[in-house]
Design a protein around this motif. Structure first.
Motif, PDB file in Angstrom:
ATOM      1  N   ALA A 104       0.829  -1.204   0.000  1.00 28.79           N
ATOM      2  CA  ALA A 104       0.000   0.000   0.000  1.00 28.79           C
ATOM      3  C   ALA A 104       0.863   1.254   0.000  1.00 28.79           C
ATOM      4  O   ALA A 104       0.549   2.249  -0.676  1.00 28.79           O
ATOM      5  N   GLU A 107       2.078   1.817  -3.471  1.00 21.98           N
ATOM      6  CA  GLU A 107       1.019   2.356  -4.328  1.00 21.98           C
ATOM      7  C   GLU A 107       0.860   3.858  -4.098  1.00 21.98           C
ATOM      8  O   GLU A 107       0.710   4.640  -5.045  1.00 21.98           O
ATOM      9  N   GLU A 108       0.901   4.277  -2.833  1.00 19.00           N
ATOM     10  CA  GLU A 108       0.786   5.701  -2.511  1.00 19.00           C
ATOM     11  C   GLU A 108       1.978   6.476  -3.068  1.00 19.00           C
ATOM     12  O   GLU A 108       1.838   7.581  -3.590  1.00 19.00           O
ATOM     13  N   GLN A 111       1.660   7.173  -6.754  1.00 20.59           N
ATOM     14  CA  GLN A 111       0.750   8.270  -7.065  1.00 20.59           C
ATOM     15  C   GLN A 111       1.385   9.631  -6.787  1.00 20.59           C
ATOM     16  O   GLN A 111       1.041  10.630  -7.420  1.00 20.59           O
ATOM     17  N   VAL A 134       3.033  -0.293 -10.150  1.00 18.37           N
ATOM     18  CA  VAL A 134       3.710  -1.045  -9.088  1.00 18.37           C
ATOM     19  C   VAL A 134       3.624  -2.520  -9.453  1.00 18.37           C
ATOM     20  O   VAL A 134       2.531  -3.087  -9.554  1.00 18.37           O
ATOM     21  N   LEU A 145       8.996  -0.425  -9.602  1.00 19.42           N
ATOM     22  CA  LEU A 145       8.232   0.744 -10.032  1.00 19.42           C
ATOM     23  C   LEU A 145       8.975   1.394 -11.196  1.00 19.42           C
ATOM     24  O   LEU A 145       9.905   2.185 -10.991  1.00 19.42           O
TER      25      LEU A 145
END
Length: 749
Positions: A104, A107-108, A111, A134, A145
């Motif tokens: 998680a 993923e953040e 962004q 990701v 990434l």
């Protein structure tokens, strides 16, 4: 006042004329110093910002005719401009499987990347090709990434930072990852092509500071030991620094407008080359000036005579080096060809500084200029015997030893050099991978190791094969059969149909090894050979193919440029020495010295330093610099030998020339070896190997080749060495005695 009679001027007129001459000389000296101060001010700023006009992209140096260049150009028609990938790899700090919260956090982070603000105010997303995905590894222990930077934007300077956009993006990614992902117990690395380019630029970042500082300190120490004076070394050092500023003042605008290419290695070599050459030329002038001060009461007259005597060998030496460097213009590699004009400008600046700035500095105190030599001021002694006749000096004793047994000395020396040259074939100069270039740990190299451990790294920058549409299926089958190829597939569109452009398709072949490795480079060559059986007109490109073309072009350059350099140097020597035998002798000896140096280097590279190999350009660069620069010492020696031979005969000329030039040439050799040795502070394999080859080769030439081999051969051959223009050189005493004896015997018979 005395009148003027019979057209002769009286003492008052001569005194007045002397004052005017002194004023004019003072104004000339001042003008030279002011001009060089201006050059130093402007050139210093140019030298400090040369990195802004560097180009370190390997593809930019390949000729348009290279197969990879043509393949990549066609590939753009299928998918547009190719991005520059920056690959962020993350693994749990304690190892093992990834936790959901770590995924998680990644993923953040992905962004946040496009929203990151660059130093010029733009968002990072403005220079990216799309969002940042990701990708978890199949083993569940790593994340990838990929950040795709626009290819054109990556090469542009970012605002007023003076940094390439690609390098800034990598730095921002590394900083952001350290600030955010570290909190999720993730270790991160930014690698891939963008990471390697960034780390390469960081390695070259030491050129403007550390490299120059180390080189200047080393030169200063040697000069203090040589001159044993606290003042004189700084005149030589200032000459070198201002010469480098003059070179930078010319090179920066030429590199900025694309007239010449400047990369990091060329800039590093430029700094060392100018400092070493300017110091060498200065040493020669100062040595002759010191000699003339013992014969002339006035420093200006001593300088005038020293300057006239030094100009021919300095210009001949510089002309030889410049001619050799300009031969690099024939190279098909832009990185090699660019070094020709860059190095030539540097040598020209060194000559200009040594012949204009240095004399002005040495005469700045006027009649008190001898004070610069304090505490060992040369005294005016017109009745003293010439130093060349002093056999008690070190080089006088060496010259006497050479004269006693010349054949034994040159024969033993030649055998020793031949023994070292026998190891030349063991030099491994087929090329290296990107990871092998760095001698210190770098994030890009460490990240690549992690990437290879958890992902199919060869898919990041696959081989690109452009082939005819009708042979596509056969081509895929053949490519997949090549050892080292993990997979191959035709590029398809949104409808899953092959993309066809002008009857051709693109095949992307992922290698088992990462594209930055030498293993992938070998696979690229194997794919080229295999695809020719299916489609003789097929083209193979991609990062690994670019490296293959670079290595093959470097090998071709070696075969083309080396004979040309030898021919150019031979012509220069013939013009200088007005002979054919002596130039052939010098050339043969220096080629033997180069072969021995490479043989010795191979021993150290393979068995002492355990290097993974050598760049294919190392032998060519080593040859151009070592042969062109080491010829200098033979030129310094032989011009003095010829000068003395015109009065004392060839063998007398060898004794006197070796005695008079031994000290200054040894000092010059030590300075040049030390300055090139300073390149080891840049932790890159190519520069460290070049530093070793040139430094060791110069020392061999200085202490062995010039002192023993060349001197012994010339002494043994005698007057014939000046053939076919030997008429002006008197016969040696032993030759004259032998001729007289033969004549007498013939008459009595």
């Amino acid at each position: 006042m005395l009148s003027v009679k019979g057209g002769h001027q009286g003492p008052s007129h001569r005194k007045s004329g002397g004052r005017r001459g002194a004023v004019l000389r003072a104004l000339l000296t001042l003008g030279v110093l002011v001009a060089w101060l201006a050059v130093g001010g402007l050139g210093g700023m140019a030298q400090g910002s040369l990195s802004e006009v560097q180009t370190n992209d390997q593809a930019a140096f390949l000729p348009s005719s290279a197969e990879s260049t043509r393949a990549d150009a066609l590939a753009e028609e299928f998918a547009g401009d190719q991005p520059l990938p920056a690959l962020l790899v993350a693994t749990p700090s304690g190892g093992g499987a990834l936790a959901p919260e770590q995924l998680a956090a990644a993923e953040e982070f992905a962004q946040q990347v496009p929203e990151l603000e660059l130093p010029d105010g733009r968002a990072l997303g403005d220079v990216l090709e799309g969002p940042v995905p990701v990708i978890p590894a199949e083993d569940g222990e790593a994340l990838l990434l990929p950040v795709s930077i626009n290819g054109d934007s990556a090469e542009e300077n970012l605002g007023d930072t003076g940094e390439r956009t690609g390098n800034v993006v990598v730095a921002e990614l590394r900083e952001l990852a350290a600030d955010t992902l570290a909190g999720a117990d993730l270790d991160t690395w930014v690698t891939g092509p963008a990471g390697f380019v960034s780390d390469l630029g960081a390695a070259f970042g030491g050129i403007d500071g550390v490299l120059l500082l180390v080189a200047l300190v080393v030169v200063l120490v040697i000069l203090v030991i040589v001159y044993r004076s606290p003042l004189l070394p700084f005149t030589v050092l200032l000459t070198s620094v201002f010469s480098l500023c003059a070179a930078a003042l010319v090179i920066k605008p030429l590199a900025g407008n694309g007239t010449i290419l400047l990369n990091g290695q060329s800039q590093g070599i430029l700094s060392i080359l100018v400092i070493g050459a300017a110091t060498d030329y200065s040493l020669l002038l100062v040595a002759r000036y010191r000699e003339e001060l013992t014969r002339n009461a006035e420093p200006r007259r001593a300088m005038a005579r020293a300057w006239r005597a030094s100009v021919p060998p300095v210009l001949a030496s510089a002309g030889t080096v410049i001619a050799g460097l300009l031969c690099l213009l024939l190279s098909d590699l832009g990185s090699n060809a660019s070094l020709g004009p860059v190095g030539s400008i540097g040598i020209a600046a060194a000559v200009l500084g040594a012949l204009t700035l240095l004399p002005a500095l040495l005469l700045v105190a006027g009649s008190r200029s001898r004070a610069l030599f304090w505490p060992r001021r040369p005294q005016y002694r017109p009745d003293a015997s010439p130093a060349a006749e002093d056999s008690s000096r070190l080089w006088g004793r060496i010259a006497a030893a050479v004269a006693r047994r010349p054949r034994v000395i040159w024969g033993t020396t030649a055998v020793a050099l031949l023994a070292l040259a026998a190891f030349l074939p063991t030099l491994q100069a087929e090329g290296t991978g990107e990871g092998d270039v760095f001698l210190n740990p770098t994030e890009a190299v460490e990240g690549q190791d992690v990437l290879v451990e958890h992902f199919d790294a060869g898919q990041v920058q696959p081989l690109v094969v452009i082939t005819a549409e009708e042979t596509a299926e056969d081509a895929v089958e053949v490519i997949e059969g090549v050892e080292g190829v993990a997979s191959a597939q035709v590029v398809t569109g949104e409808d899953d149909a092959p993309v066809v452009v002008d009857g051709q398709v693109e095949i992307q072949a992922a290698t088992s090894a990462t594209s930055e490795s030498q293993e992938a480079t070998v696979v690229a060559g194997d794919v080229r050979e295999a695809i020719r059986d299916v489609d003789p007109d097929a083209l193979v490109g991609g990062a690994a193919a670019q490296r293959l073309d670079t290595q093959e072009t470097a090998e071709q350059d070696l075969r083309t440029i080396v004979p040309l350099v030898l021919a150019v140097i031979f012509v220069m020597l013939v013009i200088l020495l007005r002979a054919i035998v002596a130039p052939l002798l010098i050339l043969a000896v220096n080629v033997l010295s180069f072969a021995a140096t490479l043989g010795l280097s191979a021993i150290f590279f393979n068995h002492v330093f355990d290097f993974p190999g050598a760049d294919a350009s190392v032998p060519l660069f080593g040859f151009v610099f070592l042969v062109a620069l080491s010829i200098d010492y033979s030129i310094f020696l032989m011009t003095r030998v010829r000068e003395e031979s015109l009065e004392h005969g060839t063998r007398g000329g060898v004794r006197r020339g070796l005695t008079m030039t031994g000290g200054v040439i040894t000092s010059a050799g030590l300075v040049l070896a030390a300055t090139f040795g300073a390149l080891v502070v840049i932790p890159l394999l190519f520069l460290v190997q070049l530093a070793f080859i040139v430094a060791v080769g110069v020392l061999i030439d200085t202490f062995i080749v010039r002192s023993l081999l060349v001197s012994g051969l010339v002494y043994d051959i005698g007057r014939t060495v000046w053939w076919p223009w030997k008429a002006r050189v008197p016969e040696d005493e032993d030759d004259s005695t032998a001729a007289a004896t033969t004549t007498a015997v013939g008459s009595s018979a």
